[in-house]
Write a protein that holds these residues in place. Structure first.
Motif, short mmCIF file in Angstrom:
data_model
loop_
_atom_site.label_atom_id
_atom_site.label_comp_id
_atom_site.label_asym_id
_atom_site.label_seq_id
_atom_site.Cartn_x
_atom_site.Cartn_y
_atom_site.Cartn_z
N LEU A 1 4.86 -41.95 45.23
CA LEU A 1 3.56 -42.26 44.64
C LEU A 1 2.70 -43.09 45.59
CD1 LEU A 1 4.50 -43.03 40.94
CD2 LEU A 1 3.16 -41.10 41.79
N LEU A 2 3.30 -44.04 46.28
CA LEU A 2 2.57 -44.86 47.24
C LEU A 2 1.98 -44.00 48.35
CD1 LEU A 2 1.84 -47.76 48.16
CD2 LEU A 2 3.95 -47.72 49.48
N THR B 1 -4.58 -39.86 49.54
CA THR B 1 -5.73 -39.34 48.79
C THR B 1 -6.87 -40.35 48.64
OG1 THR B 1 -4.71 -40.00 46.69
CG2 THR B 1 -4.32 -37.74 47.47
N THR B 2 -6.72 -41.54 49.18
CA THR B 2 -7.77 -42.55 49.06
C THR B 2 -8.96 -42.14 49.91
OG1 THR B 2 -6.14 -44.28 48.75
CG2 THR B 2 -8.32 -44.97 49.43
N PHE C 1 1.30 -40.82 48.19
CA PHE C 1 0.28 -39.97 47.59
C PHE C 1 -1.05 -40.71 47.47
CE2 PHE C 1 -2.00 -38.76 43.71
CZ PHE C 1 -2.30 -37.44 44.01
N PHE C 2 -1.02 -41.95 46.97
CA PHE C 2 -2.27 -42.70 46.81
C PHE C 2 -2.89 -43.11 48.14
CE2 PHE C 2 -0.57 -43.55 42.45
CZ PHE C 2 -1.58 -42.86 41.78
N ILE C 3 -2.07 -43.39 49.13
CA ILE C 3 -2.61 -43.73 50.45
C ILE C 3 -3.30 -42.52 51.07
CG2 ILE C 3 -1.97 -44.31 52.82
CD1 ILE C 3 0.13 -46.20 51.65
#
Length: 133
Positions: A27-28, A34-35, A30-32
């Motif tokens: 998840l980490l 897609t930011t 993924f968020f990095i």
């Protein structure tokens, strides 16, 4: 009668958290990835390439001076903050006019930034700051 210990040969049971840690890392990542990063404009200092290009043009720049007394001065006359937008809009009807905000030492930085913001909102492309002599 003798009691039997039923747990003697059994293994101790626990919660395996390695799948949880793996999921947190996924998840980490993924968020990095897609930011969305925002490209913010900064202030241009006199001496940068854009400021020199403006000075090379034939158009006379509009120069607002922010005094240490808290006044906004244009061509030696105190005009106030309200006249900044109106002045730039009138001057830019013909063509794009460079805007310079001269700031005296000891003046309020908040007022200088408000003059800069008014210049941006009135359509000035790249207002610049200058330290007054």
């Amino acid at each position: 009668m003798r009691k039997k210990n039923l747990n003697r040969g059994a293994e101790e049971k626990g919660v395996d958290i390695s799948p949880l840690i793996d999921m947190v890392f996924i998840l980490l990542i993924f968020f990095i990835v897609t930011t969305v990063f925002i490209d913010e404009r900064g202030f241009e200092m006199p001496g940068s390439n854009n400021a020199q290009d403006e000075n090379d043009s034939d158009v006379e720049p509009v120069v607002f001076r922010v005094t240490r007394d808290g006044d906004v001065v244009l061509d030696g006359n105190i005009v106030g903050l309200g006249a900044v937008r109106r002045t730039i809009l009138n001057a830019s009807q013909r063509e794009t006019v460079p805007v310079i905000v001269e700031v005296e030492e000891g003046s309020r930085s908040g007022l200088a930034l408000r003059v800069y913001d008014e210049a941006l909102m009135s359509g000035a492309e790249s207002p610049s700051f200058k330290i007054a002599d």
